[in-house]
Design a protein around this motif. Structure first.
Motif, PDB file in Angstrom:
ATOM      1  N   TYR A 289       0.931  -1.159   0.073  1.00 30.58           N
ATOM      2  CA  TYR A 289       0.161  -0.114   0.041  1.00 30.58           C
ATOM      3  C   TYR A 289       0.877   1.254   0.019  1.00 30.58           C
ATOM      4  N   GLY A 290       0.400   2.460  -0.639  1.00 25.62           N
ATOM      5  CA  GLY A 290       1.322   3.634  -0.555  1.00 25.62           C
ATOM      6  C   GLY A 290       0.281   4.757  -0.894  1.00 25.62           C
ATOM      7  N   ARG A 291       1.023   5.622  -1.562  1.00 21.97           N
ATOM      8  CA  ARG A 291       0.346   7.044  -1.714  1.00 21.97           C
ATOM      9  C   ARG A 291       1.102   7.235  -3.469  1.00 21.97           C
ATOM     10  N   TRP A 292       0.379   8.010  -4.025  1.00 25.65           N
ATOM     11  CA  TRP A 292       0.809   8.769  -5.270  1.00 25.65           C
ATOM     12  C   TRP A 292       0.447  10.096  -5.570  1.00 25.65           C
ATOM     13  N   THR A 293       1.303  10.825  -6.183  1.00 29.06           N
ATOM     14  CA  THR A 293       1.299  12.229  -6.887  1.00 29.06           C
ATOM     15  C   THR A 293       1.488  12.339  -8.132  1.00 29.06           C
ATOM     16  N   LYS A 294       0.665  13.215  -8.813  1.00 25.46           N
ATOM     17  CA  LYS A 294       0.789  13.305 -10.342  1.00 25.46           C
ATOM     18  C   LYS A 294       0.705  14.980 -10.439  1.00 25.46           C
TER      19      LYS A 294
END
Length: 171
Positions: free
Chosen positions: A111-116
């Motif tokens: 599990y994690g986080r993403w940014t765009k």
């Protein structure tokens, strides 16, 4: 009529005058030529438009990337791997690696986080490992409703959109 003594001077002056006019014409031709070369060069830069090599996705709200993406790598009949990335609208992500080797299967879920931002993508897992997909400063080369191509670490990773329910099989 001029005396013969002045004849060479008159002839010389006529020739010099014609030569001077000829040189002036050549100078004008040279300047004319240089003017058109400069004009052509300027116009070629001014009228040439660059294509959008970045293919930056027009996705300001990140709507196109939200969903589940699958990537399959096949080494041979007995060795293949499926990678899944699920981007959720709240900025969280699930990364699943399903490796099959000679009948054995290993599954890693992270599990994690993403940014765009624009065409820049970062995916950080909460517990980084060698098995999961961790993308630092990735570049989205292509993003459509069905295809995602990310350049990460000098490699192009091609994903295809799949149904979100596929992830549920691994959780």
């Amino acid at each position: 009529m001029a005396p013969l003594l002045y004849m060479p001077t008159i002839i010389y002056n006529k020739i010099a005058s014609q030569s001077h006019r000829c040189m002036e014409k050549q100078k004008m031709k040279k300047y004319f030529y240089l003017f058109f070369v400069a004009l052509f060069a300027t116009m070629s830069f001014a009228l040439t438009s660059c294509s959008d090599d970045d293919d930056e996705p027009n996705d300001p709200n990140n709507e196109n990337i939200v969903g589940t993406w699958e990537r399959t790598t096949t080494i041979d009949d007995d060795w293949w791997q499926k990678d899944y990335l699920q981007f959720k609208a709240d900025g969280t992500s699930i990364s699943i690696t399903d490796t099959h080797f000679m009948g054995d299967s290993d599954v890693y879920v992270e599990y994690g986080r993403w940014t765009k931002k624009g065409n820049s993508l970062t995916v950080k897992t909460d517990t980084p490992s060698d098995e999961g997909i961790d993308i630092d400063n990735g570049t989205i080369k292509k993003l459509t409703k069905t295809e995602l191509v990310i350049n990460a670490g000098g490699m192009d990773l091609s994903f295809t959109r799949v149904d979100d329910s596929i992830i549920e099989n691994y959780l």
